[in-house]
Scaffold this motif. Structure first.
Motif, short mmCIF file in Angstrom:
data_model
loop_
_atom_site.label_atom_id
_atom_site.label_comp_id
_atom_site.label_asym_id
_atom_site.label_seq_id
_atom_site.Cartn_x
_atom_site.Cartn_y
_atom_site.Cartn_z
N LEU A 510 15.86 38.27 -11.34
CA LEU A 510 16.80 39.06 -12.13
C LEU A 510 16.01 40.25 -12.63
N ASN A 511 16.54 41.42 -12.44
CA ASN A 511 15.82 42.65 -12.77
C ASN A 511 14.45 42.66 -12.07
N ASP A 512 13.35 42.75 -12.84
CA ASP A 512 12.04 42.77 -12.16
C ASP A 512 11.31 41.43 -12.35
N LYS A 513 12.05 40.38 -12.68
CA LYS A 513 11.40 39.09 -12.96
C LYS A 513 11.88 38.01 -12.00
N GLY A 514 10.94 37.27 -11.45
CA GLY A 514 11.34 36.14 -10.61
C GLY A 514 11.81 34.99 -11.49
N THR A 515 12.79 34.23 -11.02
CA THR A 515 13.28 33.11 -11.82
C THR A 515 13.12 31.78 -11.10
N GLY A 516 12.84 31.84 -9.80
CA GLY A 516 12.65 30.57 -9.09
C GLY A 516 12.33 30.83 -7.62
N VAL A 517 11.93 29.78 -6.95
CA VAL A 517 11.57 29.91 -5.54
C VAL A 517 12.60 29.13 -4.72
N ARG A 518 13.27 29.81 -3.81
CA ARG A 518 14.24 29.13 -2.96
C ARG A 518 13.47 28.51 -1.78
N CYS A 519 13.63 27.22 -1.61
CA CYS A 519 12.85 26.49 -0.59
C CYS A 519 13.77 25.75 0.35
N GLN A 520 13.24 25.34 1.44
CA GLN A 520 13.93 24.40 2.31
C GLN A 520 12.92 23.34 2.74
N GLU A 521 13.42 22.11 2.93
CA GLU A 521 12.49 21.04 3.34
C GLU A 521 12.22 21.12 4.83
N VAL A 522 11.01 20.74 5.18
CA VAL A 522 10.55 20.84 6.56
C VAL A 522 10.28 19.42 7.05
N SER A 523 10.83 19.07 8.21
CA SER A 523 10.50 17.71 8.67
C SER A 523 9.21 17.69 9.48
N SER A 524 8.91 18.80 10.18
CA SER A 524 7.59 18.88 10.81
C SER A 524 7.31 20.32 11.19
N PHE A 525 6.04 20.59 11.47
CA PHE A 525 5.72 21.95 11.92
C PHE A 525 4.56 21.91 12.90
N THR A 526 4.54 22.88 13.78
CA THR A 526 3.44 23.00 14.75
C THR A 526 3.09 24.48 14.88
N PHE A 527 2.03 24.72 15.62
CA PHE A 527 1.69 26.11 15.91
C PHE A 527 1.83 26.32 17.41
N ASP A 528 2.49 27.39 17.81
CA ASP A 528 2.66 27.61 19.24
C ASP A 528 1.39 28.22 19.83
N GLU A 529 1.44 28.52 21.13
CA GLU A 529 0.22 28.97 21.82
C GLU A 529 -0.40 30.22 21.20
N SER A 530 0.46 31.09 20.71
CA SER A 530 -0.09 32.32 20.13
C SER A 530 -0.49 32.11 18.66
N GLY A 531 -0.44 30.84 18.21
CA GLY A 531 -0.86 30.56 16.85
C GLY A 531 0.25 30.78 15.82
N LEU A 535 8.66 25.84 12.76
CA LEU A 535 9.13 24.86 11.78
C LEU A 535 10.33 24.09 12.30
N ILE A 536 10.40 22.82 11.98
CA ILE A 536 11.65 22.09 12.19
C ILE A 536 12.19 21.77 10.80
N LEU A 537 13.33 22.34 10.48
CA LEU A 537 13.84 22.27 9.11
C LEU A 537 14.81 21.11 8.96
N LYS A 538 14.85 20.57 7.74
CA LYS A 538 15.87 19.55 7.44
C LYS A 538 17.15 20.29 7.09
N PRO A 539 18.24 19.95 7.74
CA PRO A 539 19.49 20.65 7.42
C PRO A 539 19.92 20.37 5.98
N ASP A 540 20.63 21.32 5.41
CA ASP A 540 21.20 21.20 4.06
C ASP A 540 20.19 20.81 3.00
N SER A 541 18.96 21.30 3.15
CA SER A 541 17.96 20.89 2.15
C SER A 541 17.52 22.07 1.28
#
Ligand SMILES: Cc1cc2nc3c(=O)[nH]c(=O)nc-3n(C[C@H](O)[C@H](O)[C@H](O)COP(=O)(O)OP(=O)(O)OC[C@H]3O[C@@H](n4cnc5c(N)ncnc54)[C@H](O)[C@@H]3O)c2cc1C
Ligand code: SF4
Ligand code: SF4
Ligand code: SF4
Ligand code: SF4
Ligand code: SF4
Ligand code: SF4
Lengths: 691, 228
Positions: A510-531, A535-541
């Motif tokens: 709000l204005n110039d102040k952060g009030t929270g961090v919007r997140c989503q849950e991750v069920s797993s993650f990997t790095f592809d060949e180019s590094g 992410l594989i995200l959990k739906p509705d999380s």
């Protein structure tokens, strides 16, 4: 002492009386075959390879057990003697596995080299191999007695050198004699001290260190002492631990100071790479090497100062940019090499991360301050509040060489919406603010984004600043977090909440102040060949973590001013040759985190030492920065039996520091791996002039 | 597991050592086969070596393994030289009088009885009829009275026959234990290290087998077979 004259194979020698014929010959570079003889052990004359004939002396004798006498005329290689040796060797080999190529000692084996010298094979004799299972039941050694030739060296090493007396000649079920642990017990039951002397003297592959305990190293003295090898500055750990054990505290601190000018700071925060490879951990737990260092530093009376070596002034001038451990260490040793050194620091205090990164509650500032004062006392000039924007200007002030030791001081901000609200901080800035005393930094609810040690430093600092609710949110699962287990547990104990498996969508505000961090849950993650992160995200999380203060703790990189014009590589690291010389420049050097990214204090110190040495050489010196800050105390080879030695558990330091008796107790657990480096390595026949 | 006690000859006097060894030697002196004698001696003596010096520990063991292998018919060319070399080196190169004394005894045996060793190795013969591998037990057909005693004592059941029949020993399963010799009152069971004389193939009634008639019948059998 009056010398006496003897003749060996036609060579006339003047030797000290009382010597054995064998030693007299070997010292004169004249080879007589031998196997059970070892330069550090009493001779027994059992392998019968060192037989000689003495003119007029009648019978054949073992040269290791026969003393020289004036006028002796000795023959060592007659046909009869050679035949006797070959037969003795054939007899040993009849009772020895015949495949050298599968042996861990292959090509490093004294027996194998002797087989070659004597040119024997076993074909004439019947095989008499006493097959026994390879014994790996102790934590540190492999005992493959199928390769043992019962030379008895290990028995003598353990009994005569170490006084532990674990090994002996033993009768088998079939009334054969073999060298084994007394009473066919386990090594533990016979109170082995795991000093490794037996392994060291064994001429065959019968006794070996277990794989992985020692890392191959061209420097044998380092290979045998893993704690010292693993320490980036190669601190002589067993030597200072022994000094503590013996109550020689001033020696202990002097030994530590031979390699690092920040012993007390290290005692608090060193990552203790040494402990992760300590041989004692194979028995129960590693030595508490860092706590012992803190203990020694606590006792420092500065006696070592008198011995610190200062070379004559050279008139050369060196500028060091950055007063972190890398810069100050380099400055200290360059000053001792006789150069005039000025350190430029942009912040109001010197010390780099020691004073403005690592929080006070982990590293008391008085400890660092004293160490910096010591460096100033040595003659280093430190100019604080002096950022260096231009290297050309600096050079123009008359510096011969410049060392860039600027660290990795710029935190990474994730490229998400809202990342620039003014209550959103970077890890390094936040911690710097905390260290420099701006406590208005936090609100009630603090969210730290990241899962490493630095994230915990931020979170735990926030708690100390009065935050009511502190959350660490990160992508990794609890198990995969890079923070050390200690930090995580301490953090949880202090009330830090963990939210694992989150990805950050944006910062709500709000204005110039952060009030929270919007997140989503991750069920797993990997790095592809180019590094790139996948992410594989959990739906509705999707959800929002409410926050009054948000801190990015997602790594950091060096900050290199635009005008410097130095080559950088990935991660904004300074591109160097050999991790010291800035590529393409002969007056510029770099060291510490700025070269390889955030690592550790001790790595920065090691880098600072190397920089001092290289710059010293470039300034036409020898670059020798080694100090000898205490008298050598030759350690006793004798260990003796000690009940309870193997059972002693690591003495965790409950209070701020060990007391004399707990320090002594902990130091007493050390296996003194360095004692083994004192054992002479026998020369092989190849190395003698006359063979 | 607690190991057995080891003898420490280095701490003993020459006389003690010599006494011990000559006692062992006495026990074997009557053994008429020198190979078997050396085998028995070295097997006992190797178990008493203190085991610290190579030539004594491995040397006596090698003598024992070697002589055993010769008595079992696996002697090789060169074995005699090896025995001779080992015993000589033991006698001059052992660290104490134990090894030296054993070496001397072994050397004397091999020097004095070289010929017997050679017969064992080359001709697979034990003239003293001690080495079981080289001897064959057989029933002399002209002496056997068909009492059936031997058949009853033979543990591996290697004897065929019956009341009133001439008994026959199967050399393949005979263990050369000699029990039958004891059981046979008329002394019909003999042993030889050379080739066995012609014997009946099957148990035939006592008295029906005169040596030449056997020969005759064998010959005629052969002839008959050939003419078929
Ligand atoms: C939060 C945190 C916690 C850590 N905890 C530990 C720990 O527990 N144990 C451990 O072993 N290691 C720890 N480390 C790592 C360790 O502190 C660093 O690896 C080490 O300090 C690097 O030393 P350095 O001299 O290379 O750089 P730094 O210590 O970063 O020093 C660089 C200095 O250069 C100055 N500078 C930069 N640019 C300029 C310029 N243009 N002009 C003048 N001055 C400049 C900076 O202000 C700074 O003072 C931690 C690091 C961080 C960030
Ligand atoms: S111990 Fe030496 S001689 Fe024996 S197998 Fe190993 S390498 Fe070969
Ligand atoms: S284990 Fe090694 S040192 Fe010990 S007797 Fe055997 S060969 Fe010699
Ligand atoms: S105490 Fe040392 S020399 Fe003795 S058996 Fe143990 S490791 Fe080997
Ligand atoms: S036991 Fe002692 S010498 Fe050996 S690795 Fe551990 S600390 Fe170092
Ligand atoms: S000769 Fe050697 S091995 Fe034999 S008993 Fe004497 S010392 Fe022991
Ligand atoms: S020697 Fe023994 S095994 Fe052979 S036939 Fe006679 S009793 Fe039977």
């Amino acid at each position: 002492m009056e010398k006496i004259s003897i003749t060996i194979d036609g060579y006339s020698l003047e030797v000290d009386p009382g010597k054995s014929i064998l030693n007299a010959a070997l010292e004169a570079d004249l080879y007589i075959p031998h196997l059970c003889h070892h330069p550090d052990l009493p001779d027994v004359g059992e392998c019968r390879l060192c037989v000689v004939e003495i003119e007029g002396g009648g019978e054949i004798r073992t040269s290791c057990k026969t003393q020289v006498e004036d006028g002796m005329v000795i023959h060592t290689k007659t046909e009869k003697l050679n035949a006797m040796r070959r037969l003795s060797m054939e007899l040993m080999l009849a009772n020895h596995v015949d495949d050298c190529t599968t042996c861990p000692k292959y090509l490093k084996c004294e027996l194998q080299s002797l087989i070659q010298y004597l040119e024997v094979s076993t074909s004439r004799l019947r095989r008499t191999l006493n097959s026994v299972p390879v014994n790996t039941s102790n934590p540190l050694f492999v005992r493959d007695l199928n390769r043992c030739v019962s030379c008895g060296r290990c028995v003598r090493a353990c009994k005569e050198l170490r006084g532990v007396d674990v090994l002996d000649y033993q009768m088998t079920e079939d009334d054969r004699v073999m060298v084994d642990i007394k009473n066919h017990h386990s090594m533990e039951e016979e109170h082995c001290r795991f000093c490794g002397a037996c392994v060291e003297v064994c001429p065959t592959g019968a006794l070996q260190d277990k794989e992985g305990v020692l890392k191959p190293n061209l420097n044998w003295d380092l290979e045998l002492v893993p704690c010292k090898a693993e320490c980036p500055a190669h601190t002589d750990v067993p030597r200072y631990i022994r000094a503590i054990k013996e109550g020689r505290y001033q020696d202990a601190i002097a030994i530590i100071r031979e390699k690092a000018p920040f012993p007390h700071s290290l005692g608090y925060v060193c990552m203790a790479f040494c402990e992760s490879v300590c041989r004692r951990k194979e028995i129960n737990q590693s030595l508490s090497i860092r706590e012992l260092k803190k203990f020694a530093a606590d006792k420092d009376e500065g006696l070592w100062r008198e011995r610190a070596n200062f070379k004559p002034k050279t008139g050369k001038r060196v500028a060091v940019i950055g007063s972190g451990p890398a810069g100050l260490t380099a400055a200290y040793y360059l000053t001792k090499l006789g150069h005039e050194v000025t350190v430029f620091e942009r912040l109001p205090v010197a010390g780099g991360m020691l004073t403005t990164g690592i929080p006070k509650y982990r590293l008391p500032r008085e400890a660092v301050q004293e160490e910096i004062s010591e460096i100033i006392r040595a003659g280093v000039t430190i100019l604080t509040n002096t950022p260096i924007e231009s290297l050309t200007d600096l050079k123009a002030k008359g510096f011969d060489k410049i060392l860039l030791a600027v660290g990795a001081g710029k935190g990474n901000r994730l490229p998400i919406e809202g990342a620039d609200y003014n209550n959103v901080y970077e890890n390094i800035d936040f911690l710097k603010g905390v260290s420099l005393g701006s406590s208005e930094l936090v609100g009630d609810r603090v969210v730290v984004l990241g899962g490493g040690n630095v994230a915990f430093d931020c979170a735990r600092s926030a708690i100390r600043l009065g935050a009511k609710e502190v959350v660490i949110a990160c992508l990794e699962t609890r198990e995969a977090m890079t923070a050390s287990e200690d930090e995580i547990l301490e953090g949880l104990k202090e009330g830090v909440k963990l939210l694992n498996g989150r990805t950050f969508l944006r910062i709500e505000g709000l204005n110039d102040k952060g009030t929270g961090v919007r997140c989503q849950e991750v069920s797993s993650f990997t790095f592809d060949e180019s590094g790139k992160l996948q992410l594989i995200l959990k739906p509705d999380s999707e959800h929002v973590i409410k926050a009054d203060t948000i801190i990015f703790a997602a790594g950091q990189k060096p900050e290199i001013p635009q005008d410097w014009d130095v080559p950088v590589k990935r991660g904004n690291l300074i591109a160097t040759e050999n991790e010291i010389k800035v590529i393409g420049r002969n007056d510029l050097f770099a060291a510490g985190d700025a070269v390889y990214g955030t690592h550790s204090v001790i790595q920065a110190i090691a880098a600072g030492r190397k920089a001092a040495s290289v710059i010293g050489q470039e300034l036409n010196g020898d670059g020798d920065i080694e100090d000898k800050l205490t008298n050598d105390v030759i350690p006793s080879q004798y260990l003796g039996r000690e009940e309870g030695f193997l059972e002693a558990n690591r003495n965790e330091c409950m209070d701020d520091c060990y007391n004399d008796s707990s320090a002594c107790g902990e130091a007493g657990r050390c296996l003194q791996c360095d004692l083994r480096t004192q054992i002479t390595r026998p020369k092989l026949w190849i190395h003698y002039k006359i063979k | 597991m607690i190991g057995k006690e080891r003898d420490r000859w280095k701490e003993k006097s020459v006389d003690q050592i010599k006494d011990f060894i000559s006692n062992v030697y006495e026990g074997e002196v009557k053994n008429p086969c020198p190979v078997d004698r050396l085998k028995a001696l070295s097997d006992t003596l190797r178990r008493k070596s203190c085991g610290e010096c190579v030539i004594c520990r491995e040397g006596i063991l090698q003598l024992s393994v070697l002589t055993e292998s010769i008595t079992l018919g696996s002697g090789r060319d060169g074995d005699i030289d090896v025995i001779s070399e080992i015993s000589e080196d033991m006698s001059i190169g052992s660290a104490c009088d134990y090894g030296r004394e054993v070496g001397r005894i072994a050397k004397k045996i091999i020097d004095d009885e070289r010929e017997q060793f050679e017969r064992h190795i080359k001709r697979k013969r034990c003239d003293a009829l001690v080495c079981k591998k080289f001897i064959t037990y057989y029933v002399a057909p002209e002496t056997c009275n068909g009492c059936n005693q031997c058949l009853e004592t033979c543990e591996p059941r290697s004897i065929r026959g019956g009341e009133g029949l001439i008994h026959i020993i199967n050399p393949d399963s005979c263990t050369r234990c000699g029990d039958c010799v004891m059981a046979c009152k008329p002394g019909a069971i003999l042993k030889t290290s050379a080739s066995v004389p012609n014997l009946p193939k099957e148990p035939v009634p006592v008295g029906s087998a005169q040596l030449d008639s056997i020969q005759g019948s064998l010959m005629s059998q052969k002839r008959r077979r050939r003419s078929e």
